[in-house]
Design an enzyme around this catalytic site. Structure first.
Site, PDB file in Angstrom:
ATOM      1  N   GLY A  45       0.882  -1.259   0.136  1.00 57.17           N
ATOM      2  CA  GLY A  45      -0.002   0.042   0.004  1.00 57.17           C
ATOM      3  C   GLY A  45       0.915   1.297  -0.006  1.00 57.17           C
ATOM      4  N   GLN A  50       3.346   9.855   1.211  1.00 57.83           N
ATOM      5  CA  GLN A  50       4.457   9.294   1.176  1.00 57.83           C
ATOM      6  C   GLN A  50       5.227   9.711   0.130  1.00 57.83           C
ATOM      7  OE1 GLN A  50       2.479   5.159   2.204  1.00 57.83           O
ATOM      8  NE2 GLN A  50       4.442   4.951   3.012  1.00 57.83           N
ATOM      9  N   CYS A  98       6.062  -0.190   7.147  1.00 60.86           N
ATOM     10  CA  CYS A  98       5.621   0.918   6.346  1.00 60.86           C
ATOM     11  C   CYS A  98       6.791   1.307   5.578  1.00 60.86           C
ATOM     12  CB  CYS A  98       5.287   2.401   7.292  1.00 60.86           C
ATOM     13  SG  CYS A  98       4.792   3.707   6.580  1.00 60.86           S
ATOM     14  N   LEU A  99       6.843   1.707   4.349  1.00 59.60           N
ATOM     15  CA  LEU A  99       7.879   2.092   3.477  1.00 59.60           C
ATOM     16  C   LEU A  99       8.455   3.331   4.193  1.00 59.60           C
ATOM     17  CD1 LEU A  99       6.102   1.477   0.138  1.00 59.60           C
ATOM     18  CD2 LEU A  99       8.220   0.180   1.224  1.00 59.60           C
ATOM     19  N   HIS A 140      -4.112   1.179   7.509  1.00 57.29           N
ATOM     20  CA  HIS A 140      -3.011   1.896   7.604  1.00 57.29           C
ATOM     21  C   HIS A 140      -2.688   3.004   6.692  1.00 57.29           C
ATOM     22  CE1 HIS A 140       1.685   1.112   7.899  1.00 57.29           C
ATOM     23  NE2 HIS A 140       1.532   1.858   6.899  1.00 57.29           N
ATOM     24  N   GLU A 141      -3.295   2.903   5.415  1.00 61.09           N
ATOM     25  CA  GLU A 141      -2.849   3.788   4.388  1.00 61.09           C
ATOM     26  C   GLU A 141      -3.606   5.065   4.648  1.00 61.09           C
ATOM     27  OE1 GLU A 141      -0.434   3.459   2.631  1.00 61.09           O
ATOM     28  OE2 GLU A 141      -0.247   1.417   3.088  1.00 61.09           O
ATOM     29  N   HIS A 144      -2.390   7.424   7.246  1.00 59.67           N
ATOM     30  CA  HIS A 144      -1.316   8.384   6.510  1.00 59.67           C
ATOM     31  C   HIS A 144      -2.044   9.707   6.083  1.00 59.67           C
ATOM     32  CE1 HIS A 144       2.288   6.239   6.245  1.00 59.67           C
ATOM     33  NE2 HIS A 144       1.804   5.230   5.729  1.00 59.67           N
TER      34      HIS A 144
HETATM   35 NI    NI Z   1       2.659   3.444   5.551  1.00 61.97          NI
END
Ligand code: NI
Length: 184
Positions: A45, A50, A98-99, A140-141, A144
């Site tokens: 995701g 991000q 998480c990236l 999660h997304e 953000h």
């Molecule tokens: Ni993340």
């Protein structure tokens, strides 16, 4: 085009993102670039903040898991201006990464099912229940878009244990295998 990933410490990750207008310039291109960036970084995701864009948009790509989970074959979903309308009372705990938080993996407790109202990439409205893994990725997304990250869900004790790692990250001390915007 692969976009540079914004890592913890970048202010855009802590901003509440704005709605996406239908005439947002180069939206299709942004979404395509996000899919390419996500595939390259081997995540499931990716939210627009991000990649430095403070807009209410995220994508989910579970196709990379389809070898073990055939039900995710071709599972690519774009969420524009999403709203989580309902959460299940039932919760579950699962390890997340998480990236934008390289090297950190922690268990996070979240509702198991969510009802989501969203626009797809063609600005068509959907209202749909998601459960289990997709529901987790979506939550999660979605976080953000409100300037939240999964570490915000951890206990004070767990956060304390991560503190030095996070401080180092804001100073640019982290290792990633994908392109990212350097932290000062
Ligand atoms: Ni993340």
């Amino acid at each position: 085009m692969i976009l540079p990933m914004y890592i913890f410490g970048q202010p855009v990750l802590r901003k509440v993102a704005d709605d996406v207008e239908e005439d947002f310039p180069n939206l299709k291109e942004l979404i395509e670039n996000m899919y390419e960036t996500l595939r390259r970084s081997e995540g499931v995701g990716l939210a627009a903040p991000q990649v430095g864009v403070a807009k209410r948009l995220f994508i989910v790509d579970l196709d990379c898991l389809s070898e073990d989970h055939p039900e995710y074959k071709g599972y690519l979903k774009t969420f524009i201006n999403p709203e989580i309308v309902e959460f299940s009372k039932e919760t579950s705990s699962y390890e997340e990464g998480c990236l934008s938080l390289p090297g950190i993996h922690e268990n996070v407790k979240r509702p198991t099912r969510v009802l989501v109202n969203y626009l797809d990439e063609n600005f068509e409205e959907h209202e749909e229940w998601f459960e289990e893994f997709p529901a987790r990725v979506i939550q999660h997304e979605y976080d953000h878009l409100d300037g939240k990250m999964f570490i915000d869900h951890l206990s004070a004790f767990r956060k304390q244990l991560l503190k030095s790692k996070l401080v180092a990250m804001t100073k640019g001390k982290f290792e990633v295998a994908y392109k990212c915007k350097p932290n000062r």
